[in-house]
Scaffold this active site. Structure first.
Site, PDB file in Angstrom:
ATOM      1  N   ARG A 117       1.762 -10.791  10.314  1.00 32.21           N
ATOM      2  CA  ARG A 117       3.106 -10.155  10.792  1.00 32.21           C
ATOM      3  C   ARG A 117       4.367 -11.060  10.222  1.00 32.21           C
ATOM      4  NH1 ARG A 117       1.592  -6.046   9.793  1.00 32.21           N
ATOM      5  NH2 ARG A 117      -0.155  -6.906   9.173  1.00 32.21           N
ATOM      6  N   GLN A 162      -8.046  -5.082   9.127  1.00 35.01           N
ATOM      7  CA  GLN A 162      -6.870  -4.820  10.083  1.00 35.01           C
ATOM      8  C   GLN A 162      -7.642  -3.513  10.859  1.00 35.01           C
ATOM      9  OE1 GLN A 162      -2.726  -4.995   8.730  1.00 35.01           O
ATOM     10  NE2 GLN A 162      -3.411  -5.203   6.834  1.00 35.01           N
ATOM     11  N   LYS A 172       0.754  -1.057   0.077  1.00 35.51           N
ATOM     12  CA  LYS A 172      -0.080  -0.095  -0.184  1.00 35.51           C
ATOM     13  C   LYS A 172       0.735   0.952  -0.082  1.00 35.51           C
ATOM     14  CE  LYS A 172      -0.688   0.428   5.053  1.00 35.51           C
ATOM     15  NZ  LYS A 172      -0.081   1.619   5.199  1.00 35.51           N
ATOM     16  N   THR A 173       1.922   1.130   0.663  1.00 34.62           N
ATOM     17  CA  THR A 173       2.937   2.464   0.583  1.00 34.62           C
ATOM     18  C   THR A 173       3.250   2.627  -0.574  1.00 34.62           C
ATOM     19  OG1 THR A 173       3.539   1.935   3.025  1.00 34.62           O
ATOM     20  CG2 THR A 173       4.896   3.360   1.822  1.00 34.62           C
ATOM     21  N   ASP A 215      -4.027   7.254   4.485  1.00 36.11           N
ATOM     22  CA  ASP A 215      -3.403   6.152   4.859  1.00 36.11           C
ATOM     23  C   ASP A 215      -4.123   5.606   5.883  1.00 36.11           C
ATOM     24  OD1 ASP A 215      -1.879   3.782   4.734  1.00 36.11           O
ATOM     25  OD2 ASP A 215      -0.034   4.824   5.634  1.00 36.11           O
ATOM     26  N   GLU A 216      -4.234   4.408   5.839  1.00 40.07           N
ATOM     27  CA  GLU A 216      -4.912   3.338   7.056  1.00 40.07           C
ATOM     28  C   GLU A 216      -6.312   4.178   7.581  1.00 40.07           C
ATOM     29  OE1 GLU A 216      -3.586   0.888   8.031  1.00 40.07           O
ATOM     30  OE2 GLU A 216      -1.484   1.132   8.328  1.00 40.07           O
TER      31      GLU A 216
END
Length: 739
Positions: free
Chosen positions: A611, A255, A32-33, A224-225
């Site tokens: 993770r 998430q 995503k970044t 973002d997020e």
């Protein structure tokens, strides 16, 4: 700009279609970044001026990484004027420009949570309330939640529902504390983190011209997020995007794990309702994890009903199956998990920095820390006391804040008698009384110290302190941040005081202050190189807005990382151990009867699984101490929700099949009366096997968990209900068993 070689097809579509509302669902590890940074680069490449692009993140670390990547793509000169940063830093910047409109000065101080709680503690005392009932942490949390829902002190006091809720909680005076807190913040020219959002909403609500100014300015907005936004953030974004509708939000509903902070999963789920003309892009390829880990995570999260459908996939190797560790007790769990880490590090020549232990609650770290220390394995507990929360660093920062904003009462109270200069608590309380009588700030009372009725010697000390602060404040308007900080540290006596303590703790404290001064020097040098303002006020604004992740100081020593799953979001490790997977612990007991809460717990477990890059280890215990009592928890339902094909060995057998030895509070396995003991016969070291019930002359009856070594070095780990896990050298153990 040709992105085709750098992006997969889904990423490319999310990057090149820049106009109109866009929802980018970015699965764990899906890049995503990369999409955000390339989308910004695409906008700049199309000729959109950088100052018309607003990019919002949740951490400075994420903002810096995005800025670095954009600079690499388009060059620093082209990207220099982007409005890119955290919600709090960007809105803080807007508020400093518009502060007079809402009754603040542009040099307002930003309080962190501890500063706010200190102020609340003083207000509770001033109102003669019970400090055991009105604990600063609890009151601050209540006020914070109110602000994030845009409930002002007046609205709080006027709400019968809220007031009734506080009465039921036996805290009926919270509305009064909130009112005093808000008034004191404004009088002291202070905002807390939540104010940066609340006051921005108030600015845009009450001053339409200011709203229109920023609506026109920000032609393109990226967030973002987005699943982590609260109502206050949601409303600001919605207002800013009303004119151009070029809003791109990136996130993953799977998430969304921060409802306790006010985050609302509805913001991302209902994006389609807010912007019916929106485009949807799904990033479903995971680049981080093995296909086994991705498949396991999919099988778990599929059980949630409130979600945007997607199917994460990976083209990485299949990798190892997930290992399940079933331990007899919480101590045995920590021994087995640490033992597994030690074995992998040794056998595969891995450094300890490649391992993480994730747990649901901070309290679970204790046993793991104990075992890691005993085994001389380096580790760090993420979320411990950060550099910027250490006393000596907070003291120095308080001096710096007071220099910029002399109305900052919390900072003034912290340093007025540090180092000791003979201005005691009694004198400070007297000055506070004078300030209240004159409806003035505490520093204004210092400015009239000659007429405050203090003892002559105390008056001289107050005047000397005030003159020193005034001198440094004058410097701060013209000199660099570093020169002011260095001068202040010496003039206030901080360096001399720390230098006088030659103990290891004293040396460490001095080194921390020197490290802070080094950080300020680096800030000054960077500001000069980039042509930005090198002033103390700007440095303090940046440092005040650091998040938990940003507060971590660099450390090159490879260490096992211990952290809560909440803290692990956004991070990744080659090997992840998720521990304490038991009902009422993970999922938490609070989620047992609330489906939305249980779904959030499942999302939290999904975050934990994703993770891991290469290897995933899950563990649970059959007995655990809780509040001083031994409990016998059931394995977490989340373990059984993982599809069987992804697990190396299945988890715990049905509860009724467990031998009683698993429970320390259960009856002894074999009676220990003299008659019964007479049936026991000694067993040789080579006859001891895992699963065997044995008797020890000192520890009583237990069950063998594992055996290793050979000959005279043969050892056994035996669990005794009364004494816990013991490691016995078998040639000396004198074990016996019923034959």
């Amino acid at each position: 700009m040709d992105f085709t070689r750098e992006l997969n097809s889904s990423q490319l579509q999310a990057v090149i279609n820049t106009d109109g509302p866009a929802l980018v669902i970015a699965g764990a590890g899906s890049g995503k970044t990369r999409v955000l940074t390339y989308r910004v680069a695409q906008l700049l490449g199309k000729g959109v001026p950088a100052y018309r692009v607003l990019a919002l993140t949740f951490t400075n670390k994420a903002a810096r990484e995005m800025q670095r990547r954009v600079d690499a793509l388009v060059g620093e000169n082209q990207a220099a004027h982007l409005w890119m940063g955290t919600f709090h830093s960007i809105f803080g910047r807007i508020l400093r420009a518009e502060a007079p409109a809402i009754g603040f000065s542009p040099d307002f101080t930003i309080y962190d949570a501890q500063d706010s709680r200190n102020m609340i503690k003083e207000i509770v005392r001033d109102l003669h309330l019970d400090d055991k009932l009105y604990k600063p942490h609890d009151v601050h949390s209540r006020i914070s939640m109110a602000k994030n829902m845009l409930v002002t002190p007046d609205a709080y006091a006027a709400s019968e529902t809220i007031r009734q809720s506080d009465k039921i909680a036996k805290k009926p005076a919270i509305h009064e504390i909130y009112r005093f807190y808000a008034n004191r913040c404004k009088r002291n020219n202070v905002m807390d983190f939540d104010d940066l959002l609340l006051q921005t909403n108030i600015l845009f609500r009450d001053f339409p011209d200011a709203l229109e100014k920023y609506q026109q300015k920000f032609e393109y907005i990226l967030v973002d997020e987005y699943q982590d936004t609260n109502y206050s953030q949601y409303l600001i974004i919605k207002r800013l995007a009303e004119q151009h509708h070029n809003l791109c939000v990136v996130g993953d509903d799977a998430q969304s794990i921060y409802s306790f902070r006010g985050a609302r999963i509805e913001n991302i789920l209902n994006f389609k309702n807010d912007y019916p003309e929106y485009s949807l892009y799904k990033l479903e390829q995971n680049y981080r994890s093995t296909t086994t880990i991705v498949g396991a995570a999919n099988s778990v999260i599929a059980r949630n009903t409130e979600q945007i459908p997607k199917e994460l996939f990976s083209n990485n190797e299949e990798g190892e199956k997930i290992k399940i560790i079933r331990a007899l007790s919480d101590r045995e769990e920590s021994l087995q998990v640490v033992g597994e880490i030690q074995r992998l590090a040794r056998d595969e020549q891995q450094d300890y920095g490649r391992f993480a232990i994730l747990y649901r609650t901070n309290a679970q770290s204790r046993l793991f820390e104990e075992i890691l220390r005993r085994q001389n394995i380096p580790y760090r507990v993420y979320g411990g006391t950060s550099f910027y929360q250490r006393k000596e660093v907070k003291d120095m920062l308080a001096y710096l804040r007071l220099t910029v904003n002399r109305d900052d009462e919390e900072s003034l109270r912290r340093v007025i008698n540090y180092p000791r200069r003979g201005i005691g608590d009694t004198s400070v309380e007297h000055l506070r009384s004078v300030a209240r009588e004159r409806d003035a700030t505490l520093y204004q009372a210092l400015e009239q110290a000659e007429r405050a009725g203090l003892a002559p010697a105390t008056t001289r000390r107050v005047i000397a302190f005030r003159e020193m602060i005034d001198e440094c404040a004058a410097m701060a308007t013209n000199e660099s941040a570093y020169l002011v900080a260095r001068h202040l540290a010496a003039a206030a006596g901080v360096i001399a005081d720390l230098s006088a303590d030659s103990s290891p703790e004293g040396v460490s404290r001095k080194e921390n202050v020197e490290e802070l001064l080094s950080a300020i020097k680096e800030f000054s040098e960077t500001a000069r190189r980039s042509g930005e303002e090198d002033r103390l006020a700007r440095y303090l604004s940046e440092i005040a807005l650091l998040t938990d992740q940003d507060n971590e100081r660099p450390d090159d020593t490879p260490k096992v990382t211990l952290m809560t799953v909440h803290s692990a979001k956004g991070l990744e490790f080659p090997t992840v151990c998720v521990v304490g997977l038991e009902e009422s612990l993970f999922p938490s007991i609070q989620s047992a009867y609330a489906p939305p809460a249980l779904e959030e717990e499942r999302r939290l477990f999904y975050v934990a699984l994703t993770r891991a890059e290469k290897r995933l280890i899950l563990s649970h215990a059959l007995s655990r101490y809780h509040n001083g009592e031994v409990t016998s928890p059931r394995p977490s339902r989340f373990i059984s929700e993982i599809a069987p094909e992804f697990i190396a060995t299945r988890a715990t057998p049905p509860r009724q099949q467990r031998p009683a030895i698993h429970l320390p509070s259960a009856p002894h396995l074999i009676p220990e009366s003299e008659a019964d003991l007479s049936r026991l016969q000694p067993i040789a070291p080579e006859e001891v096997e895992p699963g065997q019930v044995v008797h020890h002359p000192g520890f009583g009856t237990g069950k063998v968990a594992s055996v290793d070594g050979a000959g005279s070095n043969r050892k056994a780990r035996v669990y005794f209900p009364r004494h816990g896990m013991k490691v016995l050298l078998l040639k000396f153990a004198k074990l016996s068993a019923e034959k």
